[in-house]
Design an enzyme around this catalytic site. Structure first.
Site, PDB file in Angstrom:
ATOM      1  CB  SER A  14      -1.353  -0.488   0.594  1.00 16.26           C
ATOM      2  OG  SER A  14      -1.845   1.086   0.856  1.00 16.26           O
TER       3      SER A  14
ATOM      4  CG  ASP B 221      -5.801  -3.334  -3.863  1.00 17.32           C
ATOM      5  OD1 ASP B 221      -6.700  -2.093  -3.508  1.00 17.32           O
ATOM      6  OD2 ASP B 221      -5.343  -3.592  -3.730  1.00 17.32           O
TER       7      ASP B 221
ATOM      8  CG  HIS C 150      -5.036  -2.883   0.277  1.00 13.77           C
ATOM      9  ND1 HIS C 150      -4.947  -1.768  -0.838  1.00 13.77           N
ATOM     10  CD2 HIS C 150      -5.032  -2.366   1.179  1.00 13.77           C
ATOM     11  CE1 HIS C 150      -4.428  -1.090  -0.382  1.00 13.77           C
ATOM     12  NE2 HIS C 150      -3.738  -1.216   0.870  1.00 13.77           N
TER      13      HIS C 150
END
Length: 520
Positions: A233, A459, A489
């Site tokens: 991320s 995602d 995610h």
């Protein structure tokens, strides 16, 4: 409201430990600063000890459990310059955690440093939560993570107290009239003013470039010639900035759930609106396609219509929870977004919605609390304070209410459910005490070795398209793109064998995946 630039992978753990503030003003220097400020910090020796139990500000709970086989987690503190432009000035403490390699000295490559995202995620609490997922990587690496500056024990930024945070997260973040808009603007201004009051000394020094320099110091202190890295991320943005600043020091690196480095803050928010809408569409179709009845709707569109009706009702009639707080429209939207970070959370979303339709807001509030870093005892980690601080220090753009209103049609087109929520979230850096650094990060690293860049087609938080943009921005022959056709995610923690074989093959054996590899 929360700033959802690129939430940490840690948010898919409902009871995840979070972050601790370092001091009242968030800028506490090392106890022996006077003894070390004139020395070379790269020569410092870390004192590794058994990790303590996290306190309330870190999420509470027990000390990290030993890994299978009895290996203990160890913690240490590294000193880094508060201001990298004044490397011999004041220092701050960077909290580290590690689990030693299990495969013996002959097979050990070095340290593998993790950043799980946020910005604002505590690696010290998150790595043990996911530690078993990286057991194979531990055969050749010490697994290492850290609280980036401004996060947790690393001069953690402090803004509001717990009582005021409860009130702040209850407020309406999608105003419908001038009065509600003024209240939202005033709430953001008050929150940002509290950050400056309580953490003003550290706020100019929590940029991603500062954290990247900390990682290179960490590499040296850990005794590694190269930084072997796993970023998830926001951790992919941090890794990209590191590669730009120190291309010759990049070792084997993997970026998962990739942030698009070419986007402005507005582009990123709009992309997330599309991403969360796609995840909601996929959730609704999945729920209604099962053999048993979907308790929250008969068709995919019916599910979304009923959610929209629930949120509209909550705008004027919140639902009760277990305490004095109520499930507001904002809290419910926040909880729904949290559940969409992982397919494993979809059953919780179904149950939470089903209960809410019956007048019970408790489960959706629990999901919202997880997103906001609220612990079971009502205390908060500094997750949101750190998130806003890093984002606002990084992002140059400052948006006005008038600009947001002009952009609402674009956001609503991207997502009927999340559009307003994410558009108004762009006000988060308005009236911030520190100027933002740039329109977007520079991650160009043409002299770096291959970096594996993984995009997940489902995602919600870091849309799939960002992986290609990151690979291109790193430079030809550097970014090697791999696609995972999945939900949630990130990709590696989905436990998909194809993804794991590709990542493990590179990190453990140096085998670069074929460009364009697709896993499903």
């Amino acid at each position: 409201m929360p700033n959802h630039k690129a939430r940490a992978a840690a948010t898919v753990v409902l009871l995840s430990a979070a972050l601790a503030a370092c001091s009242d003003d968030g800028s506490k220097s090392s106890k022996d600063t006077k003894d070390t400020r004139d020395t070379d910090l790269s020569a410092q020796e870390l004192s590794w000890e058994d990790c303590p139990a996290p306190d309330a500000a870190e999420g509470g709970g027990e000390a990290p459990s030993p890994l299978p086989g009895g290996a203990a987690w160890q913690c240490a503190t590294m000193k880094a310059p508060l201001d990298w432009d004044k490397p011999k000035g004041d220092t701050l403490d960077i909290a580290l955690i590690r689990a030693a390699a299990s495969g013996g000295k002959d097979r050990r490559i070095g340290s593998l440093v993790f950043n799980f995202g946020g910005p604002g995620g505590s690696g010290v609490t998150t790595l043990p939560a996911f530690g078993q997922d990286y057991a194979k990587l531990r055969t050749r690496y010490d697994l290492v993570s850290f609280d980036p500056r401004g996060v947790g024990r690393s001069a953690g930024v402090k803004c509001e107290d717990d009582e005021k945070l409860d009130a702040y997260f209850q407020e309406d973040s999608t105003p419908d009239d001038d009065a509600e808009r003024k209240k939202l603007v005033d709430n953001v201004k008050d929150f940002n003013g509290a950050c400056e009051k309580n953490s003003g000394k550290v706020l100019p020094h929590v940029r991603t470039t500062d954290a990247a320099r900390d990682m290179d110091l960490m590499r040296q202190v850990l005794g590694d010639d190269k930084l072997h890295y796993f970023g998830i991320s926001y951790g992919t943005e941090l890794g990209g900035v590191y590669a730009h600043l120190f291309p010759g020091k990049v070792g084997r690196a993997v970026f998962d759930a990739v942030v698009d480095p070419t986007e402005s803050a507005e582009d990123g928010s709009l992309g997330q609106a599309k991403g969360f809408q796609l995840a909601l569409d996929n959730y609704a179709e999945d729920c209604t396609s099962k053999a048993e009845d979907c308790p929250v709707g008969d068709t995919g569109q019916d599910v979304k219509d009923k959610i929209a009706a629930l949120l509209e009702k909550l705008d004027s009639k919140p639902l009760p929870t277990d305490d004095s707080r109520e499930l507001t429209q904002t809290a419910a939207t926040n909880g729904i977004a949290q559940a969409l970070y992982s397919r494993d959370f979809w059953p919780y979303l179904t149950e939470g919605l089903d209960r809410a339709y019956d007048g019970d807001g408790r489960l959706l509030m629990t999901l919202s609390d997880s997103m906001n870093g609220r612990n079971e005892d009502g205390t908060y980690s500094n997750l949101q304070a750190a998130n806003i601080s890093v984002n606002c220090a990084d992002d140059k753009a400052r948006y006005t209410p008038e600009y947001v209103e002009k952009k609402l049609p674009d956001f609503r087109k991207a997502s009927p459910l999340f559009g307003d929520y994410l558009a108004w979230g762009m006000l988060g850096c308005t009236d911030w005490a520190v100027d933002g650094a740039a329109d977007h990060p520079d991650v160009s690293a043409p002299d770096a070795p291959p970096i594996v860049v993984i995009g997940n087609t489902g995602d919600p938080a870091t849309p799939y398209e960002g992986a290609k943009k990151m690979a291109e921005a790193l430079g030809k022959g550097v970014g090697v793109e791999l696609t995972y056709k999945g939900q949630g995610h990130g990709a590696y923690d989905s436990k998909n064998k194809c993804v794991r074989d590709a990542v493990n093959g590179y990190l453990l054996d140096g085998t670069v995946p074929e460009e364009g590899t697709v896993c499903s």
